[in-house]
Design an enzyme around this catalytic site. Sequence first.
Site, PDB file in Angstrom:
ATOM      1  N   ARG A  74      17.880  32.046 119.305  1.00  0.00           N
ATOM      2  CA  ARG A  74      19.030  32.128 120.221  1.00  0.00           C
ATOM      3  C   ARG A  74      20.059  31.071 119.848  1.00  0.00           C
ATOM      4  O   ARG A  74      20.520  30.303 120.680  1.00  0.00           O
ATOM      5  CB  ARG A  74      18.566  31.952 121.668  1.00  0.00           C
ATOM      6  CG  ARG A  74      17.767  33.157 122.161  1.00  0.00           C
ATOM      7  CD  ARG A  74      17.553  33.160 123.635  1.00  0.00           C
ATOM      8  NE  ARG A  74      16.644  32.124 124.097  1.00  0.00           N
ATOM      9  CZ  ARG A  74      15.998  32.182 125.246  1.00  0.00           C
ATOM     10  NH1 ARG A  74      16.131  33.240 126.032  1.00  0.00           N
ATOM     11  NH2 ARG A  74      15.214  31.189 125.626  1.00  0.00           N
ATOM     12  N   ASN A 128       6.326  28.268 114.188  1.00  0.00           N
ATOM     13  CA  ASN A 128       7.022  28.485 115.451  1.00  0.00           C
ATOM     14  C   ASN A 128       6.055  28.259 116.606  1.00  0.00           C
ATOM     15  O   ASN A 128       5.495  29.198 117.186  1.00  0.00           O
ATOM     16  CB  ASN A 128       7.572  29.918 115.487  1.00  0.00           C
ATOM     17  CG  ASN A 128       8.234  30.229 116.821  1.00  0.00           C
ATOM     18  OD1 ASN A 128       8.573  29.327 117.587  1.00  0.00           O
ATOM     19  ND2 ASN A 128       8.420  31.502 117.110  1.00  0.00           N
ATOM     20  N   ARG A 133       8.031  20.859 120.544  1.00  0.00           N
ATOM     21  CA  ARG A 133       8.959  19.968 121.249  1.00  0.00           C
ATOM     22  C   ARG A 133       8.266  18.743 121.823  1.00  0.00           C
ATOM     23  O   ARG A 133       8.933  17.799 122.255  1.00  0.00           O
ATOM     24  CB  ARG A 133       9.677  20.726 122.360  1.00  0.00           C
ATOM     25  CG  ARG A 133       8.790  21.276 123.467  1.00  0.00           C
ATOM     26  CD  ARG A 133       9.635  22.036 124.491  1.00  0.00           C
ATOM     27  NE  ARG A 133       8.817  22.631 125.547  1.00  0.00           N
ATOM     28  CZ  ARG A 133       9.320  23.242 126.614  1.00  0.00           C
ATOM     29  NH1 ARG A 133      10.631  23.356 126.756  1.00  0.00           N
ATOM     30  NH2 ARG A 133       8.519  23.751 127.534  1.00  0.00           N
ATOM     31  N   ASP A 244       4.003  22.895 129.414  1.00  0.00           N
ATOM     32  CA  ASP A 244       4.541  22.165 130.563  1.00  0.00           C
ATOM     33  C   ASP A 244       3.467  21.918 131.631  1.00  0.00           C
ATOM     34  O   ASP A 244       3.442  20.863 132.267  1.00  0.00           O
ATOM     35  CB  ASP A 244       5.749  22.889 131.152  1.00  0.00           C
ATOM     36  CG  ASP A 244       5.551  24.384 131.317  1.00  0.00           C
ATOM     37  OD1 ASP A 244       6.489  25.055 131.768  1.00  0.00           O
ATOM     38  OD2 ASP A 244       4.454  24.894 130.991  1.00  0.00           O
TER      39      ASP A 244
END
Lengths: 330, 330
Positions: A74, A128, A133, A244
């Site tokens: 994106r 990927n 992160r 998360d």
Amino acid sequence: RYFHFCKLPGRVMGIRLLRFTSVVIIVLLLVAGALTALLPNIKDDKMPNLRREPKTQSQSALDSFTLIMQTYNRTDLLLKLLNHYQAIPHLHKVIVVWNNIGEKIPEEMWNSLGPHPVPVIFKVQTVNHMRNRLQNFPELETKAVLMMDDDTLVSAHDLAFAFSVWQQFPEHIVGFVPRKHISTPSGVYSYGSFELQNPGFGNGDQYSMVLIGAAFFHSGYLEDFQRQPEAVYALIDETQNCDDIAMNFLVAKHTGKPSGVFVKPVDIRNLEKDTNSGYSGMWHRAEHLLQRSYCVNKLVNIYDGMPLKYSNIMISQFGFPNYANHKNKM
Amino acid sequence: RYFHFCKLPGRVMGIRLLRFTSVVIIVLLLVAGALTALLPNIKDDKMPNLRREPKTQSQSALDSFTLIMQTYNRTDLLLKLLNHYQAIPHLHKVIVVWNNIGEKIPEEMWNSLGPHPVPVIFKVQTVNHMRNRLQNFPELETKAVLMMDDDTLVSAHDLAFAFSVWQQFPEHIVGFVPRKHISTPSGVYSYGSFELQNPGFGNGDQYSMVLIGAAFFHSGYLEDFQRQPEAVYALIDETQNCDDIAMNFLVAKHTGKPSGVFVKPVDIRNLEKDTNSGYSGMWHRAEHLLQRSYCVNKLVNIYDGMPLKYSNIMISQFGFPNYANHKNKM
């Protein structure tokens, strides 16, 4: 040459001395270079690492934050968001985690459109993976990290306020997206949001997680994340999800308190629909929420207990946008 | 009698011994009584007194609060409010500070309408002073105090939530009415609310005080209040105002942080209009606000500096009354 012999010794000696000296210097430089390359990274394994020292002890390291934004498929949204986020007050640097494997980073275009308010670093990844992160990036100099999904637009006002809140609650994940777990009579946990039953501690609802896709947290937690059980990484890689939730488990275990502090956003938008890529994000997968319930239960196994705690504190900014937000009948 | 003389000595000795013993006992009792009356109160002057020990170390002392409500000339409102407040969750006891000098407390009527959920104690005052409510009442057993004006109705939900917030911020005044001071180029301070200019730290407004007429705070601060400079008491008595501003100065000095945490009330009402007494409260006096600005400046003189600090944190209860209070466009 024989005739100059009497004069040459000085020069010959000189040249030999010069050669010798040069060789010595070069050897010394090589040794120094080798030593520098071989210096170990000094890590303090015992400390929970909220005392991470920034590489520069500058005021900016304390008063500013680093934006970490992971991106996949994106790039149009990424660039749109970068124009916005690069100008947020108190931003120190941007780290773009480039999950577009094999695709060139838009560095040329980025530079040609400079100058930019802060440095933006593209970290090329080899696979990927969702948890890319959560690396302990060496470029990270600030105590605070702002982590944003590459399709989420939060206003500068909201970010400036949430950063000030984080500075008052530095051991918590301070962000804009609250979620919760609930336990069921069978002992199996479920993950969800407002649609799930309230956990039943008095009135209203509770949250037990704040998602890191739109949140501030202490950079020390990235360091801590590198020291988790292998099963945690395996779980995240297997699901391409739940990084998360894992971070919330980590923070809750570390503090013994609710992991997050929810700041109610005034203006938060999801730009998914605006992308030309046709790619609309992992959370649209049919199994997304079921996976997250699955992750909660797996993490409870891995950590041998449920560390998440509930909170019902919702923070807003006093008198912003205007005083109507605290007006009452008195 | 002469003939009994040989028998009397025993009896005479007995009687003398008895008299002597009685006198000794009586003297000892008098001395003991005098000593008891003269025993000093042991006070710890050095500690800032947030470590006040409750008289019973019971769980209730930690998990409950004492309502202190001062009342003057509005007994009808007082009784209406007592019916509501006596049933608030986690309430330990009510202390009514009776400023109706010379008027009998409604104890008979109160008892005839019993039983009541908690003890309610009427403390008769000798002068009608605003700062009567800031005494260090011996009946106070809890760490937390809820102080309410006698014309203010706050819902049970709001109070239960604010009490839980106070438990997370026990050194602050946690309440429903925020106010602020601003400084002016001349160095003279002004007191006010939203109508005053924002102090100018970023967007939105700031508050620097939370009024104690609808707030939770630590009972140790009542003890601290007894040790303030005489000029503070003189100021409050002179104005019959500003006791709450003085408390905010005290707390801010003690913590070095903003004195208050503002909890946005869902349902707070002023019942002034409902009284039959025709008495409508001090804040209707023409000079009320000017007096409060005057008080701010006087207190800055007395304390030799401005200890109040700004905050823009506004706390609400997550998902109460319903999830709409945190819904967003995402």
